[in-house]
Design an enzyme around this catalytic site. Sequence first.
Site: not given
Length: 255
Positions: A92, A88-89
């Site tokens: 980003h 998820h990170e």
Amino acid sequence: MAQGARASGTTTDSLSVDALQQRVRTLVEERLTQAERHFARKIPRPEIRFDLTGKTAGQAERGGAFVRFNTVLLRENPEDFLARTVPHEVAHVVVARVYGPATRPHGREWKAVMRDLFGADPTRCHQYDVTNAARRTQARYPLACGCMTHHVTARLVAQVVRNPGSRICRKCREPLAPADAATRQVGKEYGKGRPARKKAASGRQRRFAYACPGCGQDLWLSTTRHNRIQRDGTRYQSGCCRAPFGTEAFTGRQA
């Protein structure tokens, strides 16, 4: 999701915090390398921190300069954390580097990286039990002395790491030191994500001299009071003889 699960390897329940953090670093590198191959471009590596507290599992700086992870949630949910939160990170970071920091945080670009590239579930929020992580003021880390283990805040750990010998045990009078490598790392990383405090203006504040109408004594006023008198016609009373004065009392001197 399958790719994310395979990257986490075998069971992680018995791993130490140190080992889990290394797993995170390894997985971040693997995912970024995968993204570089896919987009055929170099992606600068972000700084990886483990200083995030509270209910948030992970956080990526908008421009992709660094990512932060919650050690408590990593320790309590290792498999899912590696399979979901880390991709998820990293997604980003990839989106920020490839499409620019102005791209929507969880827009179609991010979802495409998560789903099509990483094979992970593109959901925004985790479902972890945050009972322990939410107790932000209760987070404690072990410091050792000559007689026992002390559980203290990250701020105190940072003081001990940056200034060895600055804290001693009240019982044995021995200096406190991090009990393990993970605690030492907490001390090193504490405060890195916080904005720097503004420095106080150097030098003395300018003062303006007024003459007391009653006794002629100099009355040195601040810039704020001087402006109120000159601009707004405000009148004050002198502290020496309580005589009212205004613009007519200004001597023209300042320091």
